[in-house]
Write a protein that holds these residues in place. Structure first.
Motif, PDB file in Angstrom:
ATOM      1  N   TRP A  88       2.241  -3.506   3.805  1.00 51.13           N
ATOM      2  CA  TRP A  88       2.978  -2.259   3.509  1.00 51.13           C
ATOM      3  C   TRP A  88       2.337  -1.477   2.375  1.00 51.13           C
ATOM      4  CZ3 TRP A  88       5.904  -0.906   7.265  1.00 51.13           C
ATOM      5  CH2 TRP A  88       6.534  -1.878   8.044  1.00 51.13           C
ATOM      6  N   THR A 113       4.986  -5.556  14.018  1.00 45.95           N
ATOM      7  CA  THR A 113       5.290  -5.217  12.624  1.00 45.95           C
ATOM      8  C   THR A 113       4.500  -4.001  12.144  1.00 45.95           C
ATOM      9  OG1 THR A 113       5.658  -7.574  12.219  1.00 45.95           O
ATOM     10  CG2 THR A 113       5.429  -6.162  10.287  1.00 45.95           C
ATOM     11  N   PHE A 114       3.195  -3.989  12.419  1.00 42.77           N
ATOM     12  CA  PHE A 114       2.344  -2.892  11.934  1.00 42.77           C
ATOM     13  C   PHE A 114       1.792  -2.060  13.091  1.00 42.77           C
ATOM     14  CE2 PHE A 114       2.220  -5.841   8.256  1.00 42.77           C
ATOM     15  CZ  PHE A 114       2.755  -4.965   7.316  1.00 42.77           C
ATOM     16  N   SER A 167      -2.428  -8.571   4.678  1.00 49.20           N
ATOM     17  CA  SER A 167      -1.348  -8.842   5.615  1.00 49.20           C
ATOM     18  C   SER A 167      -1.640 -10.073   6.454  1.00 49.20           C
ATOM     19  CB  SER A 167      -1.159  -7.642   6.543  1.00 49.20           C
ATOM     20  OG  SER A 167      -0.191  -7.957   7.521  1.00 49.20           O
ATOM     21  N   ASP A 224      10.025  -6.014   5.071  1.00 48.37           N
ATOM     22  CA  ASP A 224       9.918  -5.148   3.910  1.00 48.37           C
ATOM     23  C   ASP A 224      11.233  -4.391   3.705  1.00 48.37           C
ATOM     24  OD1 ASP A 224       7.985  -3.743   1.980  1.00 48.37           O
ATOM     25  OD2 ASP A 224       9.016  -2.114   3.009  1.00 48.37           O
ATOM     26  N   PRO A 225      11.727  -4.138   2.515  1.00 49.45           N
ATOM     27  CA  PRO A 225      10.965  -4.330   1.299  1.00 49.45           C
ATOM     28  C   PRO A 225      11.192  -5.674   0.570  1.00 49.45           C
ATOM     29  CG  PRO A 225      12.813  -2.866   0.889  1.00 49.45           C
ATOM     30  CD  PRO A 225      12.887  -3.290   2.330  1.00 49.45           C
ATOM     31  N   ARG A 275       5.143   3.947  -0.890  1.00 51.62           N
ATOM     32  CA  ARG A 275       5.916   2.730  -1.000  1.00 51.62           C
ATOM     33  C   ARG A 275       5.513   1.939  -2.251  1.00 51.62           C
ATOM     34  NH1 ARG A 275       8.416  -0.335   3.902  1.00 51.62           N
ATOM     35  NH2 ARG A 275       7.916   1.384   5.278  1.00 51.62           N
ATOM     36  N   PHE A 317      -1.672   1.853  10.265  1.00 50.11           N
ATOM     37  CA  PHE A 317      -1.855   0.519   9.705  1.00 50.11           C
ATOM     38  C   PHE A 317      -3.168  -0.100  10.160  1.00 50.11           C
ATOM     39  CE2 PHE A 317       2.811   0.926   9.411  1.00 50.11           C
ATOM     40  CZ  PHE A 317       2.900   0.822   8.036  1.00 50.11           C
ATOM     41  N   SER A 333       0.514  -7.031   0.379  1.00 48.14           N
ATOM     42  CA  SER A 333       1.313  -6.812   1.596  1.00 48.14           C
ATOM     43  C   SER A 333       0.676  -5.718   2.442  1.00 48.14           C
ATOM     44  CB  SER A 333       2.731  -6.382   1.206  1.00 48.14           C
ATOM     45  OG  SER A 333       3.404  -5.840   2.325  1.00 48.14           O
ATOM     46  N   GLU A 393       6.453 -10.066   5.793  1.00 45.38           N
ATOM     47  CA  GLU A 393       6.226  -8.641   5.624  1.00 45.38           C
ATOM     48  C   GLU A 393       7.043  -7.783   6.566  1.00 45.38           C
ATOM     49  OE1 GLU A 393       1.850  -9.777   5.710  1.00 45.38           O
ATOM     50  OE2 GLU A 393       1.969  -7.624   5.433  1.00 45.38           O
TER      51      GLU A 393
END
Ligand SMILES: [Zn+2]
Ligand SMILES: [Zn+2]
Length: 362
Positions: A273, A149-150, A292, A348-349, A279, A155, A271, A345
């Protein structure tokens, strides 16, 4: 005479990708399938992993309870079998063990062993401490299946205490305004509450209806969250409520008519993000909190190194960047390209389903 040891079969020969997702051929079950299947092992309760209408479902007791609460008795598996962490179970000759993943309550890595080879499907995971679930345990294996995810160097999640302190500073600075914290109902909400309690915030916290039922479920499993209250309605039209208080609601609830009852709310979103400033800005988030429940870039790489797998299969997100980085470390990476929308997450969004759920309930 020299006798070569029998080589263990490569996991690619016994774990396949099917349209439904990862499938263990000798065990005859899917892991987190995207569509209904006869037999499923479910890593955790987020809706992109725990889908409705499977035949038999194997998961931790916590995950089964979450599935039943969210999907309803009839759709959370015709037959449920709970399996405690670290208790191996044989499925047609495949040894299956669930091990904590540190993601949300009940979240598990699925460890599968067959004929001397071991594959670990981590589901979603994080390495940061979280008092609402058991910590991730690295299991050495031949193939590690990781989320991504990240999986970009940008991140890097700060310690949660740092972000909670920013929230509490803002509450102190604006005593006439409510603080509306957007966070996912399963996992993030309870973790934010627990972190507030750890920071010494012992006043009542106010919950949107969508958050309340999952908090009660956590409490049933022994996670203490302190005093939680529903958001009251204003006594009169045009009045607002909860100045100086913290309200937890699903992400994007701030754009809901529901939020108009709150006193001039400071909008916050918790989050990973929120690390991306544009964002947060685009969503009109006044107080972005980088919190997160997924591993950040450093923790993804550290975890892949710790489990010491010569091969890593990557799913859920930024597959290419992680595979490239692993390649530089002599690890063979493979993108799984599994289908399926993320609920938490990863998706997103906007988790539209969660926002609607329980809009005015409780
Ligand atoms: Zn998840
Ligand atoms: Zn996920």
């Amino acid at each position: 005479m020299h006798c070569a040891a029998m080589a263990a079969p490569h996991p690619e020969t016994w774990i396949r990708i099917t349209p439904e997702g990862l499938y263990c051929e000798p065990g005859d079950f899917h892991i987190d399938p995207a569509r209904p299947v006869p037999r499923a092992i479910i890593s955790h309760g987020h809706s992109d992993h725990a889908r409705p209408d499977h035949g038999a479902v194997l998961a931790t007791p916590e995950t089964l309870a979450i599935m039943t609460a969210r999907l309803g008795e009839g759709r959370a598996g015709l037959q449920q079998q709970s399996i405690a962490y670290h208790q191996p179970l044989m499925q047609n000759g495949v040894r299956v063990t669930l091990v904590p993943a540190g993601h949300v309550l009940g979240s598990a890595q699925v460890v599968m062993e067959w004929q001397g080879s071991r594959l670990v499907v981590s589901g979603d995971y994080k390495r940061e401490p979280d008092p609402t679930c058991l910590p991730f345990e690295p299991i050495p294996c031949d193939v590690f299946v990781t989320e991504a995810t990240f999986a970009l160097p940008v991140f890097r999640h700060p310690p949660i205490g740092h972000e909670i302190a920013r929230l509490l500073d803002s509450v102190a600075l604006f005593p006439d305004r409510a603080h509306l914290v957007g966070c996912y109902a399963l996992g993030k909400c309870q973790r934010v509450i627990a972190a507030l309690r750890e920071a010494g915030f012992d006043r009542p916290l106010y919950l949107h209806g969508a958050q309340a039922s999952m908090c009660r479920l956590y409490e049933r499993f022994g996670v203490a969250l302190g005093e939680l209250r529903p958001v009251p309605r204003p006594a009169k039209r045009g009045e607002t409520v909860l100045p100086g208080q913290i309200v937890l609601a699903p992400p994007s609830a701030e754009s809901n008519p529901w939020a108009r009852r709150l006193a001039d709310p400071v909008t916050a979103v918790a989050s990973g993000w929120m690390r991306v400033r544009q964002r947060a800005k685009a969503r009109g988030v006044e107080l972005p909190l980088v919190i997160s429940d997924h591993a950040d870039w450093d923790d993804l790489l550290a975890t892949c190194a710790e489990v010491d797998a010569p091969e890593v299969w990557v799913t859920h997100g930024r597959e290419e960047a992680l595979i490239h980085a692993l390649d530089g470390r002599g690890v063979r990476g493979r993108a799984l390209h599994l289908v399926g929308r993320e609920e938490d997450e990863g998706g997103d969004p906007e988790p539209a389903a969660d926002t609607a759920e329980g809009e005015e309930a409780a």
